[in-house]
Design an enzyme around this catalytic site. Structure first.
Site, short mmCIF file in Angstrom:
data_model
loop_
_atom_site.label_atom_id
_atom_site.label_comp_id
_atom_site.label_asym_id
_atom_site.label_seq_id
_atom_site.Cartn_x
_atom_site.Cartn_y
_atom_site.Cartn_z
N ASP A 161 80.79 102.85 53.65
CA ASP A 161 79.88 103.37 52.63
C ASP A 161 78.85 104.31 53.27
OD1 ASP A 161 78.73 103.68 50.13
OD2 ASP A 161 78.77 101.55 49.66
N GLU A 193 83.38 107.39 52.07
CA GLU A 193 82.64 107.90 50.91
C GLU A 193 81.87 109.17 51.30
OE1 GLU A 193 80.79 105.28 48.14
OE2 GLU A 193 81.93 103.54 48.80
N TRP A 194 82.34 109.79 52.34
CA TRP A 194 81.71 110.98 52.92
C TRP A 194 81.41 112.06 51.88
CZ3 TRP A 194 84.61 113.34 57.79
CH2 TRP A 194 84.17 114.65 58.04
N PRO A 195 82.43 112.56 51.11
CA PRO A 195 82.08 113.64 50.18
C PRO A 195 81.09 113.22 49.09
CG PRO A 195 84.41 113.04 49.96
CD PRO A 195 83.88 112.29 51.14
N LEU A 196 81.19 111.98 48.60
CA LEU A 196 80.26 111.52 47.57
C LEU A 196 78.82 111.67 48.03
CD1 LEU A 196 79.23 109.91 45.09
CD2 LEU A 196 79.97 107.83 46.23
N TYR A 197 78.56 111.32 49.28
CA TYR A 197 77.19 111.39 49.78
C TYR A 197 76.79 112.78 50.25
CZ TYR A 197 76.84 106.37 49.28
OH TYR A 197 76.78 105.11 48.75
N ASP A 221 80.33 105.56 41.36
CA ASP A 221 81.05 104.29 41.23
C ASP A 221 81.64 104.12 39.82
OD1 ASP A 221 79.89 103.94 43.66
OD2 ASP A 221 78.80 102.11 43.13
#
Ligand code: GLA
Length: 429
Positions: A161, A193-197, A221
């Site tokens: 995460d 979850e690299w691109p999400l952040y 999510d």
């Protein structure tokens, strides 16, 4: 598979692979299938009053038992995955993460042994920053230690995460953990979850992401609601030009868990999630209670034809190709010049929509004839259909009609989906 056919499949996969290299750990050649605790069980740590549903070793052992007994494993669901809230609030004297001793009295290694004894694999969760999203110890400053701990425990997958880290350091953090996992010498599937952040500060570099991760979350999510599923689909479609080329054997876009079998979706909406996750070549990670699931949801999740679309050996992610008559049309090219078509009717009013298949852009490949199989809302062989004669389908409100079509011409040159320029002309990106 016999060698000749395997060779052919690999050759085709090679031709179709995205330009970027995938993470070279030999894993996730097809989208990951399994179960992940988060959406259904969240951070329930209250084992005193809720022993059945709290995050404890018992939960994963019971889920694994059911997965073997009730046909889930046979259908392809393989990974039993722990999410947040498993660790103790402090590291041990050597600086290693440790499981909460009350909820995981046997420890993670024992749990992994149990899961492996069932022929399944174990996933664990950690965070690139100072803390996990729920406030447990993060891996920042401990990437190598944590990677080695997970390898020593024989863990098979890491969901990593991105909470509690400066966004400008996200890329570096995810790459470092990937290298640390690689250094252990054990193949551990790496779920990022690299691109999400990273999206809030810049467009992520998907070439790099694919090189370091086996799948990656792009968007918020998932929740147990139709509005959540719709928002994920809308985000995916509106960013497909950027994200779809990155997907292929070894690395996949992850639109988050399947929430089928819970409380928030009607049966038609559950069918929509299953169909569209198959079209998107998404990891199929269920978050539900397999010990208590209604038979219709179980049948849908175990539907072999939908799973086969998801796991198709060509390994290409589908796209939204048209928006017409209040419907979204999604198409995914399949191995052997076949095509999967999903028509989702968005109107939340009235009865089923009659939808002429000629409104599907890819129907063109059916000249002169195609064999058509309807998979959802019910399985029906629609037989040989000619391009000339109008086939009219029925699509339920918020539901999806899912089909596969197989051209009968046998002429591979008509495989326009594999021709980039033709694909560009054909698809409204
Ligand atoms: C983030 C992730 C979720 C879940 C929670 C756990 O929100 O995106 O998938 O792992 O953290 O705290």
């Amino acid at each position: 598979m016999e060698t000749g056919r395997l060779g052919l499949v690999l050759a085709v996969m090679g031709l179709m692979c995205p330009a970027a290299e995938a993470l070279d750990n030999g894993l996730a050649l097809k989208p990951t299938m399994g179960w992940l605790h988060w959406e259904r069980f969240t951070c329930n740590t209250d084992c005193d009053t809720d022993p059945t549903n709290c995050i404890s070793e018992r939960l994963y052992m019971q889920m694994a038992d059911v997965m073997v007994k009730e046909g889930w494993k046979e259908a392809g669901y393989e990974y039993v995955c722990i999410d947040d809230c498993w660790p103790s609030h402090s590291r041990d004297a050597q600086g290693r993460l440790q499981a909460d001793p009350n909820r995981f009295p046997g420890g993670i290694k024992k749990l992994a042994d149990y899961i492996h004894s069932k022929g399944l694999k174990l996933g664990i969760y950690a965070d690139v920053g100072k803390n996990t999203c729920a406030g447990y110890p993060g891996s920042l400053g401990y990437y190598e230690t944590d990677a080695q701990t997970f390898a020593d425990w024989d863990v098979d997958l890491l969901k990593f995460d991105g909470c509690f880290l400066d966004r400008s350091l996200i890329a570096e953090g995810y790459m470092s953990m990937s290298k640390a996992l690689n250094k252990t010498g054990k193949s551990i599937l790496y779920s990022c979850e690299w691109p999400l952040y990273e999206w809030p500060i810049k467009q992520p570099n998907y070439t790099a992401i694919r090189e370091y991760c086996n799948h990656w979350r792009n968007f918020q999510d998932v929740f147990d609601s139709w509005s959540s599923i719709k928002s994920i689909l809308e985000w995916t479609a509106s960013h497909q030009k950027i994200i779809v080329p990155a997907a292929g054997p070894g690395g996949w876009n992850d639109p988050d868990m399947l929430v089928i079998g819970n409380f928030g979706l009607s049966h038609d909406q559950q069918q929509s999630q299953m169909a569209l996750w198959a079209i998107m070549a998404a990891p199929l990670l269920m978050s539900n209670d397999l010990r208590d699931i209604c038979p219709r949801s179980k049948e849908l999740l175990q539907n072999r034809m939908i799973i086969a679309i998801n796991q198709d050996p060509l390994g290409r992610q589908g796209l939204r190709t048209a928006q017409v008559m209040d419907c979204d049309v999604w198409e995914r090219p399949l191995f052997g010049n076949r095509l999967a078509i999903a028509i989702m009717y968005k109107q939340e009013l009235g009865g089923p929509r009659r939808f002429p298949i000629s409104a599907v852009p890819g129907w063109k490949i059916c000249a002169p004839q195609c064999n058509v199989t309807q998979i959802l809302p019910q399985y029906k062989e629609l037989g040989v259909q000619s391009h000339q004669k109008e086939l009219v389908l029925s699509v339920n409100p918020t539901g999806t009609t899912l089909l596969t079509v197989t051209p009968l011409s046998g002429d591979l040159r008509k495989q326009h989906w594999n021709d980039t320029s033709a694909q560009k002309k054909h698809i409204v990106l």
